[in-house]
Design an enzyme around this catalytic site. Structure first.
Site, mmCIF file in Angstrom:
data_model
loop_
_atom_site.group_PDB
_atom_site.id
_atom_site.type_symbol
_atom_site.label_atom_id
_atom_site.label_comp_id
_atom_site.label_asym_id
_atom_site.label_seq_id
_atom_site.Cartn_x
_atom_site.Cartn_y
_atom_site.Cartn_z
ATOM 1 N N ASP A 293 136.525 55.458 41.631
ATOM 2 C CA ASP A 293 137.730 55.736 40.369
ATOM 3 C C ASP A 293 137.469 54.433 39.430
ATOM 4 O O ASP A 293 138.206 53.926 38.575
ATOM 5 C CB ASP A 293 138.947 55.989 40.440
ATOM 6 C CG ASP A 293 139.290 57.445 40.824
ATOM 7 O OD1 ASP A 293 138.088 58.020 40.961
ATOM 8 O OD2 ASP A 293 140.585 57.601 40.986
ATOM 9 N N LYS B 90 132.114 54.387 38.052
ATOM 10 C CA LYS B 90 130.983 54.788 37.928
ATOM 11 C C LYS B 90 130.359 55.216 37.435
ATOM 12 O O LYS B 90 129.342 55.356 37.047
ATOM 13 C CB LYS B 90 131.060 55.348 40.083
ATOM 14 C CG LYS B 90 131.926 54.180 41.365
ATOM 15 C CD LYS B 90 131.461 54.627 42.009
ATOM 16 C CE LYS B 90 132.565 55.811 42.489
ATOM 17 N NZ LYS B 90 133.735 55.667 42.067
ATOM 18 N N GLY C 159 135.222 62.237 41.298
ATOM 19 C CA GLY C 159 135.752 62.868 39.752
ATOM 20 C C GLY C 159 134.841 61.690 39.190
ATOM 21 O O GLY C 159 135.497 60.786 38.722
ATOM 22 N N HIS C 160 133.543 61.782 38.813
ATOM 23 C CA HIS C 160 133.109 60.774 37.783
ATOM 24 C C HIS C 160 132.847 61.231 36.139
ATOM 25 O O HIS C 160 132.411 62.041 35.706
ATOM 26 C CB HIS C 160 131.741 60.614 38.002
ATOM 27 C CG HIS C 160 131.566 60.390 39.553
ATOM 28 N ND1 HIS C 160 130.384 59.897 40.233
ATOM 29 C CD2 HIS C 160 132.607 60.017 40.395
ATOM 30 C CE1 HIS C 160 130.213 59.692 41.872
ATOM 31 N NE2 HIS C 160 132.017 59.529 41.552
ATOM 32 N N GLN D 252 132.898 57.881 45.435
ATOM 33 C CA GLN D 252 134.715 56.687 46.257
ATOM 34 C C GLN D 252 133.893 55.606 45.863
ATOM 35 O O GLN D 252 133.416 54.807 45.126
ATOM 36 C CB GLN D 252 134.672 56.985 47.746
ATOM 37 C CG GLN D 252 135.311 58.944 47.959
ATOM 38 C CD GLN D 252 134.535 59.445 47.691
ATOM 39 O OE1 GLN D 252 133.422 59.867 47.970
ATOM 40 N NE2 GLN D 252 134.063 60.770 47.237
HETATM 41 P P1 GDP Z 1 134.743 56.764 38.593
HETATM 42 O O1 GDP Z 1 134.707 58.021 39.869
HETATM 43 O O2 GDP Z 1 134.487 55.860 39.058
HETATM 44 O O3 GDP Z 1 133.705 57.473 37.911
HETATM 45 O O4 GDP Z 1 136.309 56.742 37.140
HETATM 46 P P2 GDP Z 1 136.667 57.846 37.192
HETATM 47 O O5 GDP Z 1 136.093 58.763 36.126
HETATM 48 O O6 GDP Z 1 137.708 58.909 37.804
HETATM 49 O O7 GDP Z 1 137.841 57.183 36.443
HETATM 50 C C1 GDP Z 1 138.113 56.178 35.639
HETATM 51 C C2 GDP Z 1 138.814 56.630 34.208
HETATM 52 O O8 GDP Z 1 138.666 55.289 32.835
HETATM 53 C C3 GDP Z 1 137.865 57.242 33.405
HETATM 54 O O9 GDP Z 1 139.144 58.235 32.960
HETATM 55 C C4 GDP Z 1 137.548 57.136 32.149
HETATM 56 O O10 GDP Z 1 136.692 57.608 31.039
HETATM 57 C C5 GDP Z 1 137.558 55.806 32.330
HETATM 58 N N1 GDP Z 1 137.075 54.518 31.922
HETATM 59 C C6 GDP Z 1 136.484 54.306 31.694
HETATM 60 N N2 GDP Z 1 135.462 52.601 31.320
HETATM 61 C C7 GDP Z 1 136.777 53.118 30.777
HETATM 62 C C8 GDP Z 1 136.935 50.843 30.211
HETATM 63 O O11 GDP Z 1 136.212 50.297 30.499
HETATM 64 N N3 GDP Z 1 138.058 51.625 29.435
HETATM 65 C C9 GDP Z 1 139.130 52.113 29.432
HETATM 66 N N4 GDP Z 1 140.183 51.762 28.547
HETATM 67 N N5 GDP Z 1 138.854 53.653 29.935
HETATM 68 C C10 GDP Z 1 137.540 53.250 31.156
HETATM 69 P P1 IMO Z 2 135.359 58.994 42.880
HETATM 70 O O1 IMO Z 2 133.947 59.551 43.453
HETATM 71 C C1 IMO Z 2 139.582 58.254 43.978
HETATM 72 C C2 IMO Z 2 140.435 59.036 48.419
HETATM 73 C C3 IMO Z 2 141.408 60.658 48.332
HETATM 74 C C4 IMO Z 2 142.972 60.537 49.233
HETATM 75 C C5 IMO Z 2 141.289 59.963 50.458
HETATM 76 C C6 IMO Z 2 140.780 60.933 51.812
HETATM 77 O O2 IMO Z 2 135.766 59.836 42.157
HETATM 78 O O3 IMO Z 2 135.782 57.262 42.868
HETATM 79 P P2 IMO Z 2 139.447 62.600 51.260
HETATM 80 O O4 IMO Z 2 139.469 64.692 50.087
HETATM 81 O O5 IMO Z 2 138.354 61.717 50.453
HETATM 82 O O6 IMO Z 2 139.419 63.624 52.712
HETATM 83 O O7 IMO Z 2 140.170 62.068 50.566
HETATM 84 O O8 IMO Z 2 140.486 59.276 50.227
HETATM 85 N N1 IMO Z 2 139.348 59.885 47.277
HETATM 86 C C7 IMO Z 2 139.639 59.006 45.960
HETATM 87 N N2 IMO Z 2 140.059 58.345 45.412
HETATM 88 N N3 IMO Z 2 138.362 58.565 44.053
HETATM 89 C C8 IMO Z 2 137.632 59.126 44.526
HETATM 90 O O9 IMO Z 2 136.522 59.392 44.243
HETATM 91 C C9 IMO Z 2 138.393 59.515 45.341
HETATM 92 N N4 IMO Z 2 137.497 59.924 46.658
HETATM 93 C C10 IMO Z 2 138.432 60.551 47.823
HETATM 94 O O10 IMO Z 2 142.361 60.313 47.422
HETATM 95 O O11 IMO Z 2 143.193 59.092 49.678
HETATM 96 MG MG MG Z 3 136.913 59.124 40.611
#
Ligand code: GDP
Ligand code: IMO
Ligand code: MG
Length: 420
Positions: free
Chosen positions: A12, A15, A39-40, A219
Site C-alpha cells: 500500500d 504503487k 489493491g492498487h 505487496q
Molecule cells: P498500493 O497498493 O501500493 O497501490 O497502494 P494503495 O492504493 O493500496 O494505497 C495507497 C492509498 O494512498 C490510495 O488510497 C491512494 O489513492 C493514496 N495515495 C497515493 N499517493 C498519495 C499521496 O501522495 N498522498 C495522499 N494523500 N494519498 C495518496
Molecule cells: P498491495 O499490492 C498490504 C498482507 C495481508 C496479510 C498478509 C498475508 O495493495 O500493496 P495474504 O492474503 O496475502 O495471504 O495476506 O499480507 N497483504 C497486503 N497488505 N497491501 C497488499 O497488497 C497486501 N497483500 C497482502 O494484509 O497481513
Molecule cells: Mg494496496
C-alpha cells in the site's frame, strides 16, 4: 528503459498511482506476483479504481498488459474488474494471461477460512496461500488448463477428492461439484482464451527489443515470503528477484528499479511493527492518509517511517530510485520522528532482523525532525524549501538513494518529478 515499481514497506505504498503515472509511456505493463490480495488505487481521468489483478497499463490504449506466471488469478475477480474498467474506457482492456499462472479456485477460499489463517495472520482471505501451496505441491490448476477441459476436470476432481478427505466435516467442500467448477471457470475465462500466452517469451522479446516494459509489483518487501517478517508475510516473491522466477526473463535489462515508500509506515493485518503508534498521532495519520485497506476495507496500522526497514528493503531489491508518497499526510505536525536504529537485545543496531519474532522485540531509536504547516504545491524540485526539503534530503542521505518522484496527493497531478 525497462522499469520495475517495487513496494518497500508492508504494501500500500502507492504503487498503483506511481505505475499508472508512468505506464502511459510504456509499451507493456506486467504484474508478476501476488493475486487479488493486492489493491492498487488508480485515479484515471478523475475516476478512482481499486485494481486487484489488472496491471495499470490497461488504462492506456496501445499498452499491452500482462499477468505473468507468478500471479495467482481469481477469474471471478478478474472478470468483474475487467468489466468495470471496460465500461470506463469504452473498450476492452488489452490483456495477456500467462498459461502457467495458477488459478485461485473456490475451494482455496473455503480452505483459508477453514484453517483460520485470516484471524491468525490477518490475511486478505482471497485464497492466496492455499493457491500458492497447491502450486508448490504440484496439485494446482493453471490458466492453460482452461483450454483442455478434460485435463482440467481430472485435476479439479482429484484435488477436490483429496480436500474432502482432509476436511470430512466441511459442508462447503461437500457442496462443490467438479463439473460445475470446471464449467464456471471455463465460462469466466472464455473471453481471454485467445489471449493465453507463454508470457516469458512475449515479455522477454519486448525487453530484448529495448521496449519500455514496466513491472508493477504487488505487496511490499517486508511481506516477501522469504525475506519478509515471516510468518506474517504473503506467499509470493515480492522482491525484484521475483520477476526472474515469475517470468524467466533477463532482469539485467530492467535498469530502473523504482522503490515506492510512504513518508511514514503502515501495515494491515497482524505482525511486528516497531514504529507503530497506538495513540492520537497514529490515528491522525490514518485519518489524514485515508489508511483503510483497498481490498478489505480494514483500518491500517500507522507509525513513523522506519529507516532500518527501508534500507533493508532497498538492499533486497537493489532499488536505485525512490518514489516518496503521501508526504502531504504529515502536514501540520510540529515534529516528525524517523526511526534510525533499533535497540535489540540491549544493543543499538541498524540491522533489520530476518526473524519476525525477533523484530517484535525491537525498540525504535528515533531522530526528530521539524515538521511543516502544509505541503506547498511547487512547480519544480528547486522550489522545494524548508522543513519539507530537509525531510526528503534526510531520507536520501540515510538511504543513499535519490528520491526522483515526490507524491503529495492521490491524483496524478499531485506529483513532482526530478530528472537525475
Ligand atoms: P498500493 O497498493 O501500493 O497501490 O497502494 P494503495 O492504493 O493500496 O494505497 C495507497 C492509498 O494512498 C490510495 O488510497 C491512494 O489513492 C493514496 N495515495 C497515493 N499517493 C498519495 C499521496 O501522495 N498522498 C495522499 N494523500 N494519498 C495518496
Ligand atoms: P498491495 O499490492 C498490504 C498482507 C495481508 C496479510 C498478509 C498475508 O495493495 O500493496 P495474504 O492474503 O496475502 O495471504 O495476506 O499480507 N497483504 C497486503 N497488505 N497491501 C497488499 O497488497 C497486501 N497483500 C497482502 O494484509 O497481513
Ligand atoms: Mg494496496
Amino acid at each position: 528503459m525497462a522499469t520495475a515499481v517495487l513496494g518497500l514497506q508492508w504494501g500500500d505504498e502507492g504503487k498503483g498511482k506511481i505505475t499508472h503515472l508512468l505506464a502511459g509511456s510504456a509499451s507493456m505493463v506486467v504484474r508478476w506476483n501476488g493475486g487479488p490480495n493486492a489493491g492498487h488505487t488508480v485515479i484515471d481521468r478523475g475516476v478512482k479504481f481499486g485494481t486487484h489483478l489488472l496491471p495499470a497499463g490497461v488504462f492506456y490504449e496501445g499498452v499491452t498488459s500482462v499477468i505473468a506466471g507468478g500471479v495467482v488469478v481469481d477469474l471471478a475477480v478478474l472478470r468483474e474488474e475487467h468489466d468495470a474498467v471496460a465500461r470506463h474506457l469504452g473498450r476492452a482492456p488489452r490483456l495477456l494471461l500467462a498459461e502457467n499462472a495458477h488459478l485461485i479456485m473456490p475451494y482455496h477460499r473455503i480452505l483459508e477460512d477453514a484453517e483460520g489463517s485470516g484471524a491468525r495472520f490477518g490475511t486478505t482471505r482471497r485464497g492466496i496461500a492455499p493457491a500458492y501451496r497447491d502450486k508448490a505441491a504440484h496439485v494446482g490448476v493453471r490458466v492453460g488448463d482452461l483450454l483442455e477441459p478434460r485435463r482440467l476436470r481430472d485435476k479439479v476432481a482429484w484435488r477436490l477428492d483429496l480436500l474432502r478427505r482432509e476436511w470430512p466435516s466441511s459442508a462447503e467442500l461437500r457442496a462443490l461439484d467438479p463439473d460445475d467448477l470446471v464449467a464456471s471457470q471455463i465460462a469466466l475465462g472464455r473471453p481471454w482464451f485467445e489471449s493465453i500466452v507463454e508470457a516469458s517469451s512475449v515479455v522477454g522479446r519486448a525487453l530484448a527489443a529495448g521496449e519500455e516494459v514496466m513491472f508493477e509489483g504487488a505487496q511490499g518487501a517486508l511481506l516477501d515470503v522469504d525475506f519478509g517478517t515471516y510468518p506474517y508475510v504473503t506467499s509470493s516473491s515480492t522482491l525484484f528477484g521475483g520477476i526472474a522466477t515469475s517470468l524467466a526473463v533477463d532482469v539485467g535489462r530492467i535498469g530502473r528499479r523504482l522503490g515506492v515508500t510512504k513518508a511514514y509506515q503502515t501495515r494491515v493485518g497482524e505482525g511486528p511493527f516497531p514504529t507503530e503508534l497506538n495513540d492520537p498521532t497514529g490515528a491522525g495519520l490514518r485519518d489524514r492518509g485515508g489508511e483503510f485497506g483497498t481490498t478489505t476495507g480494514r483500518p491500517r496500522r500507522c507509525g513513523w517511517l522506519d529507516l532500518v526497514a527501508l534500507r533493508y528493503a532497498i538492499r533486497l531489491n537493489g532499488a536505485n530510485e525512490l518514489a516518496l508518497t503521501k508526504v502531504d499526510v504529515l502536514d501540520g505536525l510540529a515534529k516528525i520522528k524517523v526511526c534510525r536504529a533499533y535497540r535489540l537485545d540491549g544493543k543499538v543496531t541498524e540491522e533489520f532482523p530476518l526473524s519476525g519474532e525477533r523484530l517484535a522485540t525491537a525498540e525504535p531509536v528515533y531522530e526528530e525532525l521539524a515538521g511543516w504547516p502544509t505541503w506547498r504545491r511547487v512547480a519544480s524540485w528547486d522550489e522545494l524549501a524548508g522543513a519539507a526539503r530537509n525531510y526528503v534530503q534526510f531520507i536520501e542521505e540515510a538511504t543513499g538513494v535519490p528520491v526522483t518522484i515526490l507524491s503529495y496527493g492521490p491524483s496524478p497531478e499531485d506529483t513532482l518529478h526530478r530528472a537525475l
